[in-house]
Structure formats: C-alpha cells, structure tokens
Design an enzyme around this catalytic site. Structure first.
Site, short mmCIF file in Angstrom:
data_model
loop_
_atom_site.label_atom_id
_atom_site.label_comp_id
_atom_site.label_asym_id
_atom_site.label_seq_id
_atom_site.Cartn_x
_atom_site.Cartn_y
_atom_site.Cartn_z
N TYR A 316 -0.45 12.74 30.17
CA TYR A 316 -0.51 14.24 30.33
C TYR A 316 0.23 14.68 31.56
O TYR A 316 0.05 14.26 32.39
CB TYR A 316 -1.98 14.63 30.37
N TYR A 371 3.27 22.54 25.07
CA TYR A 371 2.19 22.80 26.06
C TYR A 371 1.04 22.96 25.25
O TYR A 371 0.47 24.26 25.09
CB TYR A 371 2.36 23.84 27.03
#
Ligand SMILES: [Zn+2]
Lengths: 417, 140
Positions: A316, A371
């Site tokens: 992440y 994203y």
C-alpha cells in the site's frame, strides 16, 4: 471443512510482542479459502461515474472471470465507511437475482483487502455462504473535480484532529507522511535520491501496464529530483493519485475453487496490526515504522513461510515513504536499511527472487496505476500467481499484500494453487 | 475550517489558555502524567483530569515545509511540526515552527515556546503555542 493446524497461542508466540501496538488474534485459516475470480473497471481521472456503478461493473467482471453466475453469489463484502459501496439490494436490482446474501461491511480495500479473506473464511466455515464477492470502488476523481469532497474529509471531521492538528496546518495526509519521512531521513540517512527508487520503479511498471492511469508518463530519477517538494521531502510523485475505478474478487473454499474456471490462488496467511493510541498517528510511539510491524509476523506465522520466500509483493503506497517503511516492516530487510535495499532495480518486475529482487507493485501501485486503495494490488497479485500479469514475474508462486490505513496494517499471503 | 473553538467543552480549554499565552495539556493528578489527546477521564486510573500549564521546553521530533498548493488554509508556505514537551515526554504536540529557516532545523534540537497569531486565509486570527529553535541569548 478442516480447521487448520496452529492454535492462537502458537501464533502469538511465533508472531511476537511489541511495545507500541499489537496483532489482532486471527485464528489460523491457512489453506481454507481461495480467490477464484477477479474483476476490474477501467481506472481513470474524473469519469462522471459513481462508485456504486463502478462496484457493480467490477462485481460482474469477477463473477464472469470465476465462471459463475450472479445467482451463485451468496456473500458480499464491502467497505464500512469509504465512498458509496453496494448492498445486497443493489446487487439484486442490478443482476435480477433474489437469493439470500450474507453481507459484511468488513470488506473493501486498504487493510480490508487482506482481512476480508479471514472474515470470508469464517463465513465459509459456518456455512453462511459459498461464493463471496469482496468489492471496492471510489469515484474520488469525479468528486474532487465537482468539489464534492476529498480523501482528507474524514481527517478534517475527527474532533481531536480538527481541534489540535488542523489549526496548525498539520493536514492533509501528505503533510503527516512528509513529517514522518523527514524523521526517517534523520534516523537512517535516507536520501531523496534513494527514495526516488519507489516512484520510479512503480512508474516503469505503469508505463507497461494497459489501464494504468500514468501509462503515458515516464519518470526518471532526475525528473523526480527536478520537481519542487509539495511538503518536503515529499514531491507530487511521492503521493498517490486521485482516481475513479474499482475492483472485486470472489472468495470460495479451496475445494470449490478447484472446480471453477481459473487456477485458484490460495490464502495462506492473514495478519492485522493496530497501533496503540489509534487513530492519532501524531501520537504514535514510532513514526518511522508502520503497523505492518505487527501484522506481517502473524500472517507469515500462519502461512508457515518467511518473507525471504516471497516472489512478488504489492504494498500500500499512499506515499513512497509508507511503502518503504512497510517493505522493512514486512521483514524483507532490517529497519533503516530500506533506502539501500530498494536500489539497483530490486523492486522491478524483471528482477526476480532468483536474482536478488523482490518485484513490488508490478501494476504501478497507488502512485502510478490508480488510487483504488489497495483492491487492485490484490488483483495484480492474483494475476501474477496465475501467470497472467502484464509485467509477469518469473516463477511467481508466493506473494504478499501489505495493507495500510495509517493506524492499522494488514498482510495477506497468497500462494499459487 | 481550521479555526479553533474556545467553547468546546473537551478541547476549548487548550485554546482559551493559548489566548492567555499559556501552554496547557490535559493531566491526571493521581498518575501525574499527561493524557493526550484529552479524554473524559484518565485511561489508567479513571481519575478526573485537569489542565496543567507546561514549561514550554520541548524538542523537535520532526517537521515539514508545506507549500502553498498543499494546504490552502494558510497564505504561503509554513512549517508544521511534531514536538515533544519536556514535561510530557510520552506525548506529541502538533504546532508550527516560527522565526527560523528550514536549513537550521535538525531533529531532536531544543525548542523554545513562542506564542504568536496564526492567520488562516479565511476567518479570524488566533493566538497559538508555536515554537522556535532554542537560542542562548548573547549579551549586548
Ligand atoms: Zn490517572
């Protein structure tokens, strides 16, 4: 279904204790659940579409990929509080179905892209569902374009942050992680040139990846160093995109997955870690480490594997520095050595483990692919383990996702079935 | 909205004290330690909390120079920081650094408290506890 090997006590002992956070005691589910299908929407800037439409498109694609029908789906996992997600009613309205659906809001992206596998395994054990879809989508690019909100909204609405952090301008998220990056540089001697290795490697992957938002834009280390910082030492290239898009995957038992269309990808381990004093990362005891510190040892203990065996990872990467710290906290190198470790193309898809590499974010990550908060990271790992990735890693058998929400972290260890 | 609210029952006393140029933190008398951020009661002993005035000595945990485009709540760039108060070393204060150049900043350097007005781009200015590098005063 067999309840697997290790007791909670064994996992606690193997995973260890920490003085600034802890792992959630997730019971062993190794080898019980598989990812049997994946689906994605296009990823883009402002698309004019809403998150629910994007969810439904991703769900439809994942069901078809698994070789199932919408009527076969009897479990749905979505995010609790992030963007507009779908409900079983939306599912039925869209697909014209009516079966009972086990529904959980402990799914979606970020840490839940990993921990949903654990909740799904328990639902499968209890016989509450057979085929569970986990889905996540955002329309934040469209929302931002219309002035309807930003990813910082939650932070601005939380009382302590609103009263003790915003008045000093410690906001939004890039400012938090710029502060942490500055400290990291002080403690471990990381340079801006070293940090550039993350955005540059992820951009190279995106440049080769159809559907990556930054596919057409190249980035060299020199390009990176020429950019002015937004919140020093972080530049725009260190910060995630803002995107529209979504993805979904289908969980089922490993036995069932073997009867379906795709080669199964098997969940070997799941970990979840929480920082003490959450959710205030300003008060976190360690600001040069992440809750991946607590999650990863638990997941690797459950998987009975060690980080050195990983062939490919997806981390992440809301910011370059968070990806760097999580690579360390997963145990791929020692604390503080990350800046050196990631040099010389070590994160590149074409430097496999056999040549000392650890390919990372082979789709381009949050920095250069889209994203969508980690859901596409897991989808990319599934493609890698099936041998279907665009930037295919040689002999990819074992993979891990590192999920993050700032005060929580998660780890998902996956194996080619 | 960045304006602090001096009337908030939980967080207002911090800003009320700041308006009188005092730096205070929520404190448990019985445990003799800061409870930060404030809570309704001490998480250790359940005791009542009060607001204690701190000395203002602190060290710099970290900082960043924020550009105009990053946070448009303020005009121009500024330096938000996390600092560790000497009297409450287990906590961090979010603040801003003033009267300094970024080039002179080093993690762990000693800081001195300096009250100053912060002026958001929208809304009224407010008095805030800010910090500056600690400098020994040299005689005239
Ligand atoms: Zn107490």
């Amino acid at each position: 279904m067999s309840v697997s090997g290790q007791s909670l006590e064994q996992l606690v002992r193997r995973a260890g204790y920490f003085d600034w956070g802890s792992a959630v005691p997730l019971e062993d589910i190794r080898g019980e659940v598989a990812i049997a299908g994946i689906g994605e929407t296009p990823y883009s800037g402002p698309s004019g579409r809403n998150a629910r439409d994007l969810c439904l498109e991703a769900v439809a694609a994942a069901i078809a990929d698994a070789g199932l029908q919408p009527a076969d789906i009897d479990g749905l996992m979505v995010s609790k509080g992030i963007a507009d997600q779908i409900t079983p009613e939306d599912f039925h309205a869209h697909f014209g179905t009516s079966q009972p659906i086990w529904f959980s809001r402990e799914g979606g992206g970020m840490i839940w892209a990993a921990t949903s596998a654990h909740a799904a395994a328990q639902a499968l054990r209890r016989g509450e569902a057979r085929h569970i879809v986990n889905v996540f989508a955002v329309d934040w690019a469209s929302r931002r374009a219309d002035g309807r909100g930003t990813p910082g909204d939650w932070h601005a609405s939380e009382v302590m942050k609103a009263h003790f952090e915003l008045p000093f301008g410690w906001y939004p998220q890039p400012v938090y992680f710029a502060t942490f990056a500055r400290r990291y540089m002080h403690e471990f001697g990381l340079t801006e040139r070293q940090l550039a290795a993350l955005p540059v490697a992820f951009r190279r992957h995106a440049n080769r990846h159809p559907g990556a938002v930054m596919r057409e834009k190249s980035l060299s280390v020199e390009d990176y160093l020429d950019r002015a910082p937004l919140a020093d030492p972080l530049r725009m290239e260190d910060c995630c995109l803002i995107s529209d898009g979504g993805a979904a995957y289908v969980y089922t038992s490993v036995e069932r997955a073997r009867d379906l269309r795709q080669r199964p990808v098997i969940v070997e381990g799941v970990g979840r870690g929480i920082v003490d004093g959450a959710p205030y990362i300003s008060q976190q005891k360690q600001i040069t480490a992440t809750p991946q510190t607590f999650a990863a040892p638990w997941a690797f203990a459950m998987a009975d594997a060690n980080p050195g065996e990983l062939d490919v990872i997806a981390v992440y990467d809301c910011f370059s520095i968070t990806a760097l710290m999580q690579i360390e906290d997963m145990g791929l190198c020692s604390k503080g050595e990350g800046g050196h470790f990631i040099q010389d193309g070590r994160l590149d898809f074409d430097r496999p483990r056999s040549r000392g590499g650890i390919p990372c974010n082979t789709h381009g990550g949050l920095l250069s692919h889209a994203y969508v908060l980690g859901i596409a990271h897991v989808v990319e790992l599934v493609k890698q383990l099936r041998g279907e990735a665009v930037n295919q890693v040689e002999n990819a058998e074992l993979a891990a996702y590192a999920g993050f929400t700032a005060d929580e972290g998660s780890t998902l260890v996956l194996r080619r079935g | 909205m960045v304006q602090p609210d001096t009337n908030d029952p939980v967080t207002g006393p911090f800003w009320l004290a700041a308006s009188e140029q005092r730096l205070v933190m929520s404190w448990c008398e019985r445990c003799d330690c800061a409870v930060w951020y404030p809570k309704p009661a001490c998480p250790e002993c359940g005791g009542l909390l009060h607001w204690k005035t701190l000395s203002g000595d602190a060290t710099l945990l970290s900082w960043t120079v924020v550009s105009k485009t990053m946070n448009p709540s303020f005009n121009g760039s500024y330096i938000p920081a996390l600092v560790v108060p000497r009297d409450a070393p287990g906590t961090r204060l979010v603040t801003q650094l003033v009267d300094c150049e970024p080039a002179e900043l080093v993690c762990d350097m000693p800081l001195a408290l300096r009250f100053g007005m912060l002026q958001p781009r929208e809304g009224d200015p407010y008095m805030a506890p800010l910090f500056t590098p600690f400098r020994l005063r040299v005689g005239p």
